[in-house]
Scaffold this motif. Structure first.
Motif, PDB file in Angstrom:
ATOM      1  N   GLY A  78      27.776  -6.639   1.055  1.00  0.00           N
ATOM      2  CA  GLY A  78      27.955  -6.888  -0.367  1.00  0.00           C
ATOM      3  C   GLY A  78      28.308  -8.336  -0.654  1.00  0.00           C
ATOM      4  O   GLY A  78      27.952  -9.247   0.103  1.00  0.00           O
ATOM      5  N   LEU A  79      29.027  -8.547  -1.737  1.00  0.00           N
ATOM      6  CA  LEU A  79      29.444  -9.884  -2.168  1.00  0.00           C
ATOM      7  C   LEU A  79      30.958 -10.005  -2.068  1.00  0.00           C
ATOM      8  O   LEU A  79      31.689  -9.094  -2.478  1.00  0.00           O
ATOM      9  CB  LEU A  79      28.994 -10.143  -3.609  1.00  0.00           C
ATOM     10  N   PRO A  80      31.453 -11.104  -1.543  1.00  0.00           N
ATOM     11  CA  PRO A  80      32.904 -11.269  -1.401  1.00  0.00           C
ATOM     12  C   PRO A  80      33.559 -11.665  -2.725  1.00  0.00           C
ATOM     13  O   PRO A  80      32.900 -12.187  -3.632  1.00  0.00           O
ATOM     14  CB  PRO A  80      33.014 -12.414  -0.394  1.00  0.00           C
ATOM     15  N   LEU A 135      26.883 -19.304   4.872  1.00  0.00           N
ATOM     16  CA  LEU A 135      27.078 -18.379   5.989  1.00  0.00           C
ATOM     17  C   LEU A 135      27.067 -16.940   5.497  1.00  0.00           C
ATOM     18  O   LEU A 135      27.687 -16.622   4.485  1.00  0.00           O
ATOM     19  CB  LEU A 135      28.417 -18.671   6.677  1.00  0.00           C
ATOM     20  N   PRO A 136      26.369 -16.050   6.179  1.00  0.00           N
ATOM     21  CA  PRO A 136      26.361 -14.645   5.776  1.00  0.00           C
ATOM     22  C   PRO A 136      27.768 -14.048   5.742  1.00  0.00           C
ATOM     23  O   PRO A 136      28.581 -14.293   6.640  1.00  0.00           O
ATOM     24  CB  PRO A 136      25.499 -13.974   6.851  1.00  0.00           C
ATOM     25  N   PHE A 137      28.024 -13.266   4.710  1.00  0.00           N
ATOM     26  CA  PHE A 137      29.301 -12.579   4.558  1.00  0.00           C
ATOM     27  C   PHE A 137      29.276 -11.303   5.397  1.00  0.00           C
ATOM     28  O   PHE A 137      28.357 -10.489   5.276  1.00  0.00           O
ATOM     29  CB  PHE A 137      29.541 -12.260   3.087  1.00  0.00           C
ATOM     30  N   ILE A 138      30.312 -11.136   6.220  1.00  0.00           N
ATOM     31  CA  ILE A 138      30.398  -9.959   7.094  1.00  0.00           C
ATOM     32  C   ILE A 138      31.269  -8.869   6.480  1.00  0.00           C
ATOM     33  O   ILE A 138      30.831  -7.735   6.289  1.00  0.00           O
ATOM     34  CB  ILE A 138      30.953 -10.346   8.474  1.00  0.00           C
ATOM     35  N   ALA A 139      32.506  -9.200   6.175  1.00  0.00           N
ATOM     36  CA  ALA A 139      33.449  -8.191   5.705  1.00  0.00           C
ATOM     37  C   ALA A 139      34.675  -8.860   5.110  1.00  0.00           C
ATOM     38  O   ALA A 139      34.921 -10.061   5.317  1.00  0.00           O
ATOM     39  CB  ALA A 139      33.871  -7.277   6.864  1.00  0.00           C
ATOM     40  N   SER A 140      35.461  -8.072   4.386  1.00  0.00           N
ATOM     41  CA  SER A 140      36.766  -8.513   3.908  1.00  0.00           C
ATOM     42  C   SER A 140      37.741  -7.362   4.040  1.00  0.00           C
ATOM     43  O   SER A 140      37.359  -6.189   3.980  1.00  0.00           O
ATOM     44  CB  SER A 140      36.697  -8.991   2.458  1.00  0.00           C
ATOM     45  N   LEU A 173      41.589 -11.267   3.920  1.00  0.00           N
ATOM     46  CA  LEU A 173      40.851 -12.025   4.921  1.00  0.00           C
ATOM     47  C   LEU A 173      39.366 -11.764   4.733  1.00  0.00           C
ATOM     48  O   LEU A 173      38.938 -10.604   4.649  1.00  0.00           O
ATOM     49  CB  LEU A 173      41.273 -11.620   6.334  1.00  0.00           C
ATOM     50  N   LEU A 174      38.592 -12.858   4.656  1.00  0.00           N
ATOM     51  CA  LEU A 174      37.149 -12.766   4.487  1.00  0.00           C
ATOM     52  C   LEU A 174      36.488 -13.403   5.702  1.00  0.00           C
ATOM     53  O   LEU A 174      36.895 -14.485   6.146  1.00  0.00           O
ATOM     54  CB  LEU A 174      36.689 -13.488   3.217  1.00  0.00           C
ATOM     55  N   PRO A 194      25.573 -14.799  -5.422  1.00  0.00           N
ATOM     56  CA  PRO A 194      24.867 -15.242  -4.212  1.00  0.00           C
ATOM     57  C   PRO A 194      24.632 -16.752  -4.276  1.00  0.00           C
ATOM     58  O   PRO A 194      24.281 -17.275  -5.336  1.00  0.00           O
ATOM     59  CB  PRO A 194      23.551 -14.469  -4.255  1.00  0.00           C
ATOM     60  N   PRO A 195      24.858 -17.460  -3.190  1.00  0.00           N
ATOM     61  CA  PRO A 195      24.622 -18.907  -3.218  1.00  0.00           C
ATOM     62  C   PRO A 195      23.173 -19.199  -3.576  1.00  0.00           C
ATOM     63  O   PRO A 195      22.260 -18.492  -3.116  1.00  0.00           O
ATOM     64  CB  PRO A 195      24.952 -19.357  -1.795  1.00  0.00           C
TER      65      PRO A 195
END
Length: 300
Positions: free
Chosen positions: A49-51, A68-73, A93-94, A129-130
């Motif tokens: 998803g989106l952070p 950089l691809p977002f993994i998790a938060s 934490l992201l 999204p960037p």
């Protein structure tokens, strides 16, 4: 009573020697594991998803400027507490990683991995999204930059190093570890007690704490860091035909095992890459997340 006290009391009540219980407990770690959130379970974060980024903070990017691809938060206040793992008590934490590029820089300081700590109370918004995210490519697999979101729940797991309970790993372990194993006369029974007290749960996809194991047969992070430190101190890698150098190297590797912990471990959305963000316990306690080192591993 914390979990270490719970283990010690249970082990001593069953007649195991005090000194052996203490040596075993010294290797035992408690980690926070997270997986897909079911109905009625507490949400502690998200994968994909989106952070939510602090207002005014741009999407983290590589040194070359690519997002950089977002993994998790994870919401630190919602995470269960695990003894010996000094995660922040609040804030978020992201985690961001470009696994292919990070893998090409094996010493853990590639610039293709980031951990962003967002303090509690910071004003945040769901990031757009960037604009140039489509320019970020994975060369070996067709993986989209943005991935479907799912919610995470979390629980505490008891974790032991890979050389406990694995005969092959024990055989390959250093003399320092073999000496410790020789002192653990009731190793199997103590392992069974751990599983009895904290039955393993399946379904984890994201891990905080514990030990980073060997993935795909390559050297684990502790060995990579120990080798780099040895070379910095002695000007060359260890001569494994020299018993004194072997001893010094084993001590260095064991020190990293004791002093460093995975801040996050996870399978990426690739079929072949596994992420591991390592941090020293001192830096974790002090929230120095910029000192994290990333070791992306190839699974085959």
């Amino acid at each position: 009573m914390d979990r270490y006290q719970q283990f010690r009391h249970a082990a001593i009540d069953r007649g195991f020697p005090d000194d052996e219980v203490d040596k075993f407990a010294d290797q035992l770690r408690f980690a926070v594991w997270a997986g897909a959130c079911g109905d009625g379970e507490e949400v502690v974060g998200q994968k994909g998803g989106l952070p939510r980024l602090p207002v005014g903070v741009e999407w983290p990017s590589s040194e070359a400027g690519s997002p950089l691809p977002f993994i998790a938060s994870v919401d630190c206040a919602a995470l269960p507490r695990a003894e010996g793992l000094p995660l922040p008590e609040d804030g978020s934490l992201l985690f961001f990683l470009h696994h292919e590029s990070d893998y090409e820089e094996p010493l853990g300081e590639s610039g293709y991995a980031r951990v962003l700590y967002v303090p509690a109370g910071a004003e945040t918004v769901v990031a757009a999204p960037p604009p140039d995210h489509d320019s970020t490519r994975f060369f070996n697999e067709n993986i989209p930059f943005l991935l479907p979101e799912y919610r995470l729940t979390a629980w505490v797991e008891a974790v032991l190093p890979d050389w406990i309970g694995d005969e092959e790993e024990a055989e390959l372990a250093s003399d320092l570890v073999k000496e410790l194993l020789a002192d653990l006369k009731h190793l199997d029974e103590l392992c069974e007690l751990v599983d009895e007290l904290w039955p393993p749960r399946e379904g984890a996809t994201f891990y905080l704490g514990g030990y980073c194991g060997e993935i795909g047969g390559q050297d684990p992070p502790r060995a990579i860091m120990a080798d780099a430190n040895f070379r910095n101190r002695h000007g060359a890698g260890p001569d494994f035909s020299n018993p004194e150098q072997v001893r010094l190297y084993d001590e260095e590797e064991y020190r990293f095992t004791r002093e460093w912990v995975p801040l996050a471990e996870f399978r990426t959305n690739s079929d072949y890459y596994y992420g591991c963000f390592m941090i020293s316990l001192d830096d974790l306690a002090a929230r120095r997340f910029d000192r994290m080192r990333s070791f992306t591993m190839f699974t085959e």
